[in-house]
Write a protein that holds these residues in place. Structure first.
Motif, short mmCIF file in Angstrom:
data_model
loop_
_atom_site.label_atom_id
_atom_site.label_comp_id
_atom_site.label_asym_id
_atom_site.label_seq_id
_atom_site.Cartn_x
_atom_site.Cartn_y
_atom_site.Cartn_z
N GLN A 1 4.45 -39.25 14.86
CA GLN A 1 5.14 -40.20 15.72
C GLN A 1 6.58 -40.42 15.25
O GLN A 1 7.08 -41.55 15.23
CB GLN A 1 4.41 -41.54 15.75
N ALA A 2 7.27 -39.34 14.92
CA ALA A 2 8.66 -39.50 14.46
C ALA A 2 9.51 -40.18 15.51
O ALA A 2 10.35 -41.04 15.19
CB ALA A 2 9.24 -38.13 14.12
N SER B 1 8.16 -43.96 15.98
CA SER B 1 8.45 -44.74 14.78
C SER B 1 9.95 -45.02 14.67
O SER B 1 10.36 -46.14 14.32
CB SER B 1 7.96 -44.01 13.53
N ALA B 2 10.76 -44.02 14.97
CA ALA B 2 12.21 -44.22 14.93
C ALA B 2 12.65 -45.25 15.96
O ALA B 2 13.49 -46.11 15.69
CB ALA B 2 12.93 -42.89 15.15
N TRP C 1 11.58 -36.48 22.15
CA TRP C 1 12.37 -37.41 21.34
C TRP C 1 13.19 -38.33 22.25
O TRP C 1 13.13 -39.55 22.12
CB TRP C 1 13.29 -36.63 20.40
N ALA D 1 4.00 -49.02 13.72
CA ALA D 1 4.56 -47.69 13.51
C ALA D 1 6.01 -47.72 13.04
O ALA D 1 6.53 -46.69 12.62
CB ALA D 1 4.47 -46.88 14.81
N TRP D 2 6.67 -48.88 13.06
CA TRP D 2 8.06 -48.90 12.60
C TRP D 2 8.16 -48.57 11.12
O TRP D 2 9.22 -48.16 10.64
CB TRP D 2 8.70 -50.25 12.91
N HIS D 3 7.04 -48.68 10.40
CA HIS D 3 7.02 -48.25 9.00
C HIS D 3 7.01 -46.73 8.87
O HIS D 3 7.28 -46.20 7.78
CB HIS D 3 5.77 -48.81 8.30
N GLY D 4 6.68 -46.02 9.95
CA GLY D 4 6.57 -44.56 9.92
C GLY D 4 5.14 -44.10 10.05
O GLY D 4 4.27 -44.57 9.30
N ASN D 5 4.89 -43.23 11.02
CA ASN D 5 3.56 -42.67 11.23
C ASN D 5 3.65 -41.15 11.38
O ASN D 5 4.55 -40.66 12.09
CB ASN D 5 2.93 -43.22 12.53
N PRO D 6 2.77 -40.40 10.75
CA PRO D 6 2.78 -38.96 10.99
C PRO D 6 2.47 -38.66 12.44
O PRO D 6 1.59 -39.29 13.05
CB PRO D 6 1.67 -38.44 10.05
N ALA E 1 11.47 -48.74 14.79
CA ALA E 1 12.31 -49.19 13.68
C ALA E 1 13.67 -49.63 14.21
O ALA E 1 14.25 -50.61 13.73
CB ALA E 1 12.46 -48.08 12.64
#
Length: 252
Positions: A155-156, A159-160, A111, A148-153, A163
């Motif tokens: 890839q927390a 994606s975070a 992370w 991925a800024w929309h959210g990807n499984p 975003a």
């Protein structure tokens, strides 16, 4: 006839992640548009090698080593660019990497490493570059986010971070527009870079993306570089705070 609003003659551009597939392609496009290009990368030698390819074509380019997570080094690098070239007109942040993993198995280190480079590193570059741009009353800040800024499984972390890059860029757009600075994000979809082609799973990843895209192919670095060049130009002066998806019609 060449439209003067689409050229970057006499301008100076700094590209972080400049030795990578997206960064080096964007460097080629910006150099061809007339800019002096400074390619910055954690590994100095690949950045210098990428710059040498451009100089061999008659363009103005140089490569430097830079750790975007070292804020003092970033400030010093920007100061050096301005001292040597007299200005900084364009910043492109194309650095970053994913370290994928499902949420329940993701480590603190996975992370933190992704957030540190992708988000904090973008902040340090934007903050440093904005100072001379604000003083000059002109600037173009372009950040590379990701679809991925929309959210990807799986890839927390990534994606975070991406975003966060979008939120950062929109905040910068609102703060600095009055100083003649625009700030926009590009959100590429799957782009065929050397690192992607080297994956054993490349064929499966490509086929899945092509199936989901409206445009039935995956992206190229030149697709992204073309968008960068427009957003870097004076012609984009009334566009700020936007997220431009270079994703073949795949948004979410």
């Amino acid at each position: 006839m060449t439209d003067p609003n689409t050229t970057l003659t006499d301008q100076v551009a700094l590209i972080t992640g400049g030795a990578g597939g997206l960064g080096s392609a964007a460097g080629s496009w910006l150099a061809a548009a007339g800019a002096t290009v400074v390619l910055a990368d954690l590994a100095a030698e690949p950045a210098r090698a990428a710059a040498e390819k451009l100089t061999a074509q008659g363009y103005a380019a140089e490569g430097i080593g830079l750790d975007v997570t070292d804020s003092a080094a970033v400030e010093a690098a920007v100061d050096d660019v301005v001292a040597r070239h007299g200005r900084l007109d364009v910043l492109l942040t194309s650095h970053g990497f994913p370290r994928d993993g499902r949420l329940l198995e993701m480590s603190d280190e996975q992370w933190r490493s992704v957030l540190d480079v992708c988000l904090f590193g973008t902040f340090t570059a934007v903050r440093a570059a904005a100072r001379p741009m604000a003083a000059a009353g002109y600037g173009r800040i372009i950040t590379i986010a990701s679809r991925a800024w929309h959210g990807n499984p799986g890839q927390a972390n990534y994606s975070a971070a991406k975003a966060g890059v979008v939120g950062l860029t929109r905040s910068v757009a609102k703060e600095l527009g009055r100083k003649g600075i625009t700030a926009n994000s590009l959100a590429p979809g799957l782009v065929e870079t050397p690192s992607l082609r080297d994956l054993d799973t490349f064929d499966a990843i490509r086929d899945r993306a092509v199936k989901d895209n409206s445009i039935k192919r995956i992206g190229t670095p030149d697709d992204v570089a073309a968008a960068v060049t427009f957003l870097a130009s004076p012609a984009s002066g009334f566009i700020t705070g936007e997220v431009v998806h270079v994703s073949g019609g795949r948004f979410g």
